[in-house]
Design a protein around this motif. Structure first.
Motif, PDB file in Angstrom:
ATOM      1  N   THR A 127      -1.797   2.185  11.013  1.00  0.00           N
ATOM      2  CA  THR A 127      -0.363   2.062  11.045  1.00  0.00           C
ATOM      3  C   THR A 127       0.193   1.033  12.468  1.00  0.00           C
ATOM      4  N   THR A 130       0.698  -3.227  11.979  1.00  0.00           N
ATOM      5  CA  THR A 130       2.058  -3.816  11.447  1.00  0.00           C
ATOM      6  C   THR A 130       3.100  -3.533  12.344  1.00  0.00           C
ATOM      7  N   ARG A 136       7.603  -3.068  12.992  1.00  0.00           N
ATOM      8  CA  ARG A 136       8.031  -2.188  11.950  1.00  0.00           C
ATOM      9  C   ARG A 136       7.215  -1.091  11.729  1.00  0.00           C
ATOM     10  N   TYR A 137       7.934  -0.018  11.298  1.00  0.00           N
ATOM     11  CA  TYR A 137       7.026   1.373  11.325  1.00  0.00           C
ATOM     12  C   TYR A 137       7.422   1.870   9.776  1.00  0.00           C
ATOM     13  N   HIS A 138       6.427   1.905   8.947  1.00  0.00           N
ATOM     14  CA  HIS A 138       6.561   2.196   7.508  1.00  0.00           C
ATOM     15  C   HIS A 138       6.710   3.666   7.363  1.00  0.00           C
ATOM     16  N   ASN A 139       7.894   4.148   7.310  1.00  0.00           N
ATOM     17  CA  ASN A 139       8.321   5.628   7.397  1.00  0.00           C
ATOM     18  C   ASN A 139       8.493   6.188   5.674  1.00  0.00           C
ATOM     19  N   ALA A 141       9.067   5.435   2.048  1.00  0.00           N
ATOM     20  CA  ALA A 141       9.157   4.455   1.349  1.00  0.00           C
ATOM     21  C   ALA A 141      10.273   3.284   2.330  1.00  0.00           C
ATOM     22  N   ARG A 142      10.543   3.533   3.325  1.00  0.00           N
ATOM     23  CA  ARG A 142      11.351   2.953   4.234  1.00  0.00           C
ATOM     24  C   ARG A 142      10.623   2.136   5.432  1.00  0.00           C
ATOM     25  N   ALA A 143      10.842   0.592   5.566  1.00  0.00           N
ATOM     26  CA  ALA A 143      10.446   0.095   6.805  1.00  0.00           C
ATOM     27  C   ALA A 143      11.505   0.192   7.978  1.00  0.00           C
ATOM     28  N   GLU A 144      11.245   0.669   9.035  1.00  0.00           N
ATOM     29  CA  GLU A 144      11.934   1.071  10.207  1.00  0.00           C
ATOM     30  C   GLU A 144      11.721   0.147  11.309  1.00  0.00           C
TER      31      GLU A 144
END
Length: 388
Positions: A127, A130, A136-139, A141-144
């Motif tokens: 994790t 990336t 970016r943090y994949h939370n 389905a969303r990339a925050e």
């Protein structure tokens, strides 16, 4: 073009922090400069070294000087991802949505310190890959967006695990932090005791404030934008030739590291308040090695170029006889004591090893001094036989 007053003020505030930490942490001036460079260039730095060399304390002290959202954690093999990235929102999970509460956790931090950074599980490190590179943090389905400026890591060593290669490569800056030992023992003891005295004085009071507040992330961000204004043309030839020679010698450097190393050179020039890089600004390249086995080769090559152009030597060289004198002082109480403790013998060998590495760094090596030091180490090493 000249730098605006805000840029100059930020650079000088950083210089004040560097001098302050340099005075507080004996023998760690290079580490302070590299951490300073990391936050200006928005890159990640790794301090390697044995326990007790103030790696964690130094990083924490720097963080206290910057007004930012901080996150720090000691990783172990049993650390859960939720301890780093946040807990799962169970209410939304029951409705079919995977979402993690990241408030106050690493994905929302601007300055991060991870101790024993390679001890994290594959779920944590993958994790982070990336997050470190793309912010970016994949939370679910969303990339925050992650507002991360720099992640500063500490470790005893870099594991020889191919599976960690990609993660390790995210740390552009590396420094081996060795014990100060006999090289500046008197100052180490004096400053160290003053530091401990301040801790004792604060023990009965409220917890100290998290930051000195001399710098803010907004100011650092605006300073970082100035990197693009640095003229790198004066150093491109030297940089190209230096990296070519390192690659010829078999030093492992990824394309990513070579390209991003130019940012460090620009940062070194910026912190000199210069608008054009010079060969003396190549000094950070000594810390972009990937494999610890390449460290000495890289450092010697870079230092030779920097010193040739009038830059400061990497270290103040002590006379050989001083190193030998320190070695005799370490060995004398051990070899004259009929029954030294096992701990004292091992500790003595560690100190002698550090002195041996210091001597080997001298060019040309004094073979007579080297032979005498080897004999002293052998005499102390024999003492371990009585504990078997």
């Amino acid at each position: 073009m000249s730098w605006g007053q805000e840029t100059v003020d930020t650079i000088r505030d950083l210089e004040y922090v560097r001098r302050r930490l340099g005075d507080e942490f004996v023998g760690r001036e290079r580490a302070v400069r590299l951490l300073q460079l990391a936050v200006v260039c928005r890159e990640h730095a790794l301090l390697l070294g044995p326990t007790g060399t103030a790696k964690s304390e130094l990083i924490s002290a720097l963080a206290r000087q910057i007004e930012a959202r901080h996150f720090s954690y000691l990783l172990t093999r049993f650390t859960e991802p939720s301890e780093i990235f946040g807990a799962l929102d169970f209410d939304r999970f029951r409705q079919g949505t995977y979402h993690v509460h990241t408030e106050g956790m690493l994905p929302q931090a601007e300055l991060v310190f991870l101790d024993e950074v390679f001890q994290g599980s594959s779920a944590i490190l993958n994790t982070l890959l990336t997050l470190l590179n793309e912010r970016r943090y994949h939370n679910g389905a969303r990339a925050e967006h992650a507002p991360l400026v720099s992640l500063l890591g500490a470790t005893n060593d870099i594991p020889d695990d191919p599976g960690l290669t990609a993660f390790s490569d995210r740390f552009l800056i590396r420094l081996l932090v060795e014990p100060v030992g006999g090289t500046d023992l008197e100052r180490l003891l004096l400053v160290g005791w003053q530091h401990e005295a301040r801790r004792l004085a604060a023990a009965g009071n409220e917890a100290p404030s998290a930051g000195g507040g001399t710098l803010t992330v907004d100011r650092l961000t605006r300073l970082s934008l100035r990197l693009r204004d640095i003229d790198l043309d004066p150093v491109l030839g030297e940089h190209r030739e230096l990296t070519r020679q390192l690659l010829i010698q078999g030093v492992k450097l990824s394309d990513r590291r070579l390209v991003r190393s130019l940012k460090l050179v620009a940062g070194a020039a910026l912190l000199r308040e210069s608008q054009a890089a010079q060969p003396v600004d190549l000094w950070p390249l000594a810390h972009i090695w990937t494999d610890p086995a390449d460290r000495t080769t890289v450092e010697e090559a870079v230092h030779a170029v920097v010193e040739k152009h009038g830059g400061e030597p990497a270290q103040r060289r002590r006379p050989d006889h001083e190193i030998l004198l320190d070695a005799r002082e370490v060995s004398a109480p051990l070899t004259t004591d009929r029954r030294p403790s096992e701990w004292s013998v091992i500790d003595g060998l560690h100190k002698l090893g550090a002195l041996s590495r210091e001597l080997r760094g001298h060019q040309p090596v004094n073979t007579q001094t080297e032979t005498e030091l080897s004999r002293i180490i052998a005499d102390v090493n024999v003492l371990l036989d009585q504990f078997e």
